[in-house]
Scaffold this motif. Structure first.
Motif, PDB file in Angstrom:
ATOM      1  N   SER A 248       0.686  -1.512   0.314  1.00  0.00           N
ATOM      2  CA  SER A 248       0.068   0.069  -0.020  1.00  0.00           C
ATOM      3  C   SER A 248       0.942   1.749  -0.057  1.00  0.00           C
ATOM      4  O   SER A 248       0.439   1.853  -0.561  1.00  0.00           O
ATOM      5  CB  SER A 248      -1.135   0.075   1.217  1.00  0.00           C
ATOM      6  OG  SER A 248      -0.458  -0.377   2.379  1.00  0.00           O
ATOM      7  N   ASP A 251       1.735   2.428  -3.037  1.00  0.00           N
ATOM      8  CA  ASP A 251       1.013   3.110  -4.118  1.00  0.00           C
ATOM      9  C   ASP A 251       0.428   4.457  -3.713  1.00  0.00           C
ATOM     10  O   ASP A 251       0.666   5.568  -4.386  1.00  0.00           O
ATOM     11  CB  ASP A 251      -1.221   2.590  -3.729  1.00  0.00           C
ATOM     12  CG  ASP A 251      -0.462   1.274  -4.468  1.00  0.00           C
ATOM     13  OD1 ASP A 251      -0.136   1.342  -5.088  1.00  0.00           O
ATOM     14  OD2 ASP A 251      -1.380   0.742  -3.610  1.00  0.00           O
ATOM     15  N   VAL A 255       0.880   7.439  -6.414  1.00  0.00           N
ATOM     16  CA  VAL A 255      -0.418   8.253  -6.352  1.00  0.00           C
ATOM     17  C   VAL A 255      -0.425   9.988  -5.507  1.00  0.00           C
ATOM     18  O   VAL A 255      -1.375   9.874  -6.270  1.00  0.00           O
ATOM     19  CB  VAL A 255      -1.156   6.800  -6.381  1.00  0.00           C
ATOM     20  CG1 VAL A 255      -2.651   7.756  -6.711  1.00  0.00           C
ATOM     21  CG2 VAL A 255      -1.430   6.198  -7.217  1.00  0.00           C
ATOM     22  N   THR A 262      -5.294   4.171 -11.213  1.00  0.00           N
ATOM     23  CA  THR A 262      -3.703   2.934 -10.913  1.00  0.00           C
ATOM     24  C   THR A 262      -3.405   4.044 -11.944  1.00  0.00           C
ATOM     25  O   THR A 262      -3.191   4.259 -12.769  1.00  0.00           O
ATOM     26  CB  THR A 262      -4.078   2.691 -10.824  1.00  0.00           C
ATOM     27  OG1 THR A 262      -5.715   1.324 -10.056  1.00  0.00           O
ATOM     28  CG2 THR A 262      -2.837   1.391 -10.899  1.00  0.00           C
ATOM     29  N   TYR A 264       1.021   2.643 -12.025  1.00  0.00           N
ATOM     30  CA  TYR A 264       2.165   1.982 -11.214  1.00  0.00           C
ATOM     31  C   TYR A 264       3.914   2.512 -11.452  1.00  0.00           C
ATOM     32  O   TYR A 264       3.945   1.962 -11.044  1.00  0.00           O
ATOM     33  CB  TYR A 264       1.807   0.590 -12.548  1.00  0.00           C
ATOM     34  CG  TYR A 264       0.435  -0.196 -12.311  1.00  0.00           C
ATOM     35  CD1 TYR A 264       0.001  -0.902 -11.293  1.00  0.00           C
ATOM     36  CD2 TYR A 264      -0.665  -0.505 -13.507  1.00  0.00           C
ATOM     37  CE1 TYR A 264      -1.208  -1.505 -11.572  1.00  0.00           C
ATOM     38  CE2 TYR A 264      -1.841  -0.418 -13.714  1.00  0.00           C
ATOM     39  CZ  TYR A 264      -1.752  -1.113 -12.388  1.00  0.00           C
ATOM     40  OH  TYR A 264      -3.246  -2.004 -11.902  1.00  0.00           O
TER      41      TYR A 264
END
Length: 324
Positions: A248, A251, A255, A262, A264
């Motif tokens: 997490s 992410d 982000v 999303t 990557y």
């Protein structure tokens, strides 16, 4: 002497003890990615708790002399940095406040366009902004080091030219060894190192030739070739170790709050989380493997000691204090 130019581990007593087992004298740790100023202060509070809980293992680092104290007392000095200028928001006055709070590095971008410069994931790179040039001058004045690890080429070249003090690429590798978007082209590395700046070699698998399967020999030979090209005195390690972090966290790194989609980053839909580290570098106890690998390339002992830590020490000594 062993100094790591960048880590973002899931900090714990286990990690701190591994630092001591690995003989790591100092680490530049990330305390902000997309945080606001107030959120960054909460991260500082968490670090104050760690210093109180583990005074036998770690101490706050503000100056190179704190590394001397760490070595003398068997501890690791922790230096703070931002991987994004988000904590200064749109207020140049917070640059000096950040330095006063103990921050010693700030990236001008994290992959995307910021108020200061362009990140390496943008399609166009117009270079430094007007605020970027003003902030560089202020960072130079107060002793906050400019880090261009996640920045695009033109922005990095312009930052090296605009800065009156050396800048760093704290964690990246040569693009011609592995053409990752985050790795740096030869002219960019030269522009930084010829002006007295530092390149820290990254062990994050997306930055490595053959990824997680990269061999120690390949990594160390790459370092040796880079030393031949730009000289060894402005090279070090910036492992980008993200040990024990949950997926997490990556992410949040990629982000933040800038998109609802999303992203990557350097990963992919089939590999969305943190990549597996190479077998020869799992945690802070493995720095000795790199030292032995550099020795196997035939590199001179003095140059090895510089890359393992002394070069970062000299850089810290010269660049953390305010001008005048």
């Amino acid at each position: 002497m062993r100094i790591d130019g960048l880590q973002y581990a899931n900090w714990s007593e286990k990690v701190f003890r591994q630092m001591r087992e690995g003989g790591v004298d100092a680490v530049h740790v990330t305390i902000a990615y997309h945080e606001t100023f107030r959120e960054m202060v909460l991260n500082l509070e968490a670090w104050n708790d760690r210093f109180r809980c583990h005074p036998d293992l770690i101490l706050p680092g503000r100056w190179a002399s704190d590394i001397d104290i760490a070595r003398r007392t068997g501890r690791t000095a922790i230096f703070f940095g931002f991987q994004n200028p988000s904590p200064i928001e749109d207020d140049i006055g917070l640059v000096e406040i950040a330095h006063t709070l103990g921050i010693r590095f700030m990236q001008l971008t994290y992959n995307n366009q910021s108020l200061l410069a362009t990140g390496c994931y943008e399609a166009e790179d117009p270079g430094l902004t007007r605020m970027g040039r003003a902030v560089i001058a202020e960072m130079n004045r107060v002793g906050l080091v400019i880090d261009m690890s996640h920045s695009a080429d033109r922005s990095t070249l312009e930052a090296a030219e605009a800065s009156t003090r050396p800048i760093v690429i704290s964690h990246a590798n040569p693009h011609d060894w592995h053409p990752a978007r985050r790795n740096k082209r030869a002219d960019v590395i030269r522009a930084v190192t010829e002006r007295g700046g530092m390149l820290g070699f990254s062990l994050y698998p997306h930055h490595l030739k053959d990824g997680s399967a990269c061999s120690l020999q390949s990594f160390c030979e790459m370092i040796a070739r880079t030393a031949d090209l730009v000289g060894p005195r402005h090279l070090g390690l910036g492992t980008d170790l993200c040990q024990d972090q949950p997926h997490s966290v990556v992410d949040w790194m990629r982000v933040g709050r800038w998109t609802k989609q999303t992203d990557y980053g350097e990963g992919s839909a089939t590999q969305p989380g943190f990549p597996r580290m190479p077998g020869w570098f799992q945690d802070n106890r493995d720095f000795g493997a790199i030292e032995r690998g550099l020795r196997d390339t035939g590199m001179a002992e003095d140059d090895i000691h510089g890359i393992m830590g002394r070069n970062w020490y000299v850089f810290f000594e010269d660049n953390f204090a305010p001008l005048g």
